[in-house]
Design an enzyme around this catalytic site. Sequence first.
Site, PDB file in Angstrom:
ATOM      1  N   CYS A 156      40.754  51.963  45.381  1.00  0.00           N
ATOM      2  CA  CYS A 156      40.094  52.475  44.179  1.00  0.00           C
ATOM      3  C   CYS A 156      40.143  51.370  43.139  1.00  0.00           C
ATOM      4  O   CYS A 156      40.113  50.182  43.492  1.00  0.00           O
ATOM      5  CB  CYS A 156      40.724  53.778  43.700  1.00  0.00           C
ATOM      6  SG  CYS A 156      42.492  53.696  43.311  1.00  0.00           S
ATOM      7  N   TRP A 157      40.247  51.716  41.865  1.00  0.00           N
ATOM      8  CA  TRP A 157      40.173  50.692  40.824  1.00  0.00           C
ATOM      9  C   TRP A 157      41.439  49.831  40.775  1.00  0.00           C
ATOM     10  O   TRP A 157      41.388  48.616  40.841  1.00  0.00           O
ATOM     11  CB  TRP A 157      39.915  51.355  39.473  1.00  0.00           C
ATOM     12  CG  TRP A 157      40.015  50.427  38.289  1.00  0.00           C
ATOM     13  CD1 TRP A 157      40.746  50.615  37.178  1.00  0.00           C
ATOM     14  CD2 TRP A 157      39.345  49.172  38.105  1.00  0.00           C
ATOM     15  NE1 TRP A 157      40.600  49.562  36.304  1.00  0.00           N
ATOM     16  CE2 TRP A 157      39.739  48.653  36.867  1.00  0.00           C
ATOM     17  CE3 TRP A 157      38.468  48.422  38.883  1.00  0.00           C
ATOM     18  CZ2 TRP A 157      39.275  47.438  36.359  1.00  0.00           C
ATOM     19  CZ3 TRP A 157      38.001  47.202  38.388  1.00  0.00           C
ATOM     20  CH2 TRP A 157      38.401  46.731  37.145  1.00  0.00           C
TER      21      TRP A 157
END
Length: 352
Positions: free
Chosen positions: A96-97
């Site tokens: 993810c981020w």
Amino acid sequence: MELKQIEIDELVDILDQTLLIDVRSPGEFAEFHIPGAINVPLFSNEERAEVGTLYKQKGPEQAKDRGVEIVSLKLASIYQKIKYYAKSYERTVIYCWRGGMRSKSVANFMTVMGVHCLQLKGGIRSFRKLVTDELEMFSKDKKPFVVIEGFTGSRKTDILHQLSEKGYPVIDLEGLAGHRGSIFGSVGLTPQSQKAFECELWLRLKALKGSAYYIIEGESKRIGRVVLPPFINEGKESGKRFFIDYPFEKRIEAIYEEYNPKKHSEELNDAYQHLKKYIKPPLSVALDELMEKQDYYQFIALLLEHYYDPRYNHQQKKYAGDSTVISIASVEEGVEKIEKQLNARYSVSISS
């Protein structure tokens, strides 16, 4: 079961054998993602905005509750998608981020369900840092640049593509940016974000690591919304320059063919409306009439002669030294003549 993580330095060497699952929203994925990754988002763009707003206004607990409510309805679909893709790979990595809750929850869930997954430590931020660090290293490798320049429509990009196919160390900056560089440059294309451009540039520089020089097209410091790294601009300004002299009528034909105005008339008109503020009457009046009549051939001719060519001549005055003029009547002739110049100047080229 303890969730295993993988470092970006280890992952980058085995990307070809790894299934990468990006669980961020489609908008985040479109802006920038690791090459080859598949987007299996936990939240849509709207759902991500909703959860983010809840986090700011109501606090983390309410945001988590809403997030679980949204994701619970998608778990079966997420499981089936990742399970299907994972069959063809040695390993599966979820990111993810920044290596937080989104990737951790999916990686844990899939592992419990029998599809063993790794979580990318630090998320895509770790990949972004790797790219910027590597670009910094490439910037210190002071290789000479060969710059192909010329008026708009001189078939410079086509010449670069053919040189690249022949194995010369071409960096197609416009291709990497998804933009042709002018106000009309995005017509029919999908412009890249700065992060995506730098990622593509890094991959190209890696492929050309053994080359003795780089070949680029003469560009401004910006290509659409992308800003070129300083070392590219420095190489352009100090590099060996070849000016492509291509007949005016053929330039009009090349631009007409490239932009396909009948197909992209609305985009072209929108771009022209942005350009108009830089053009004074009577030129703007004449261009308005041609655009209204959809006389694109004459529109291009007038714009080249009275706007783009004079601007180009003005810009060229800032460069030190002269260009070697190469007069051509076709792309093939341009490639042949530049090849002779390159082979005489450099004894080493590299297959792309």
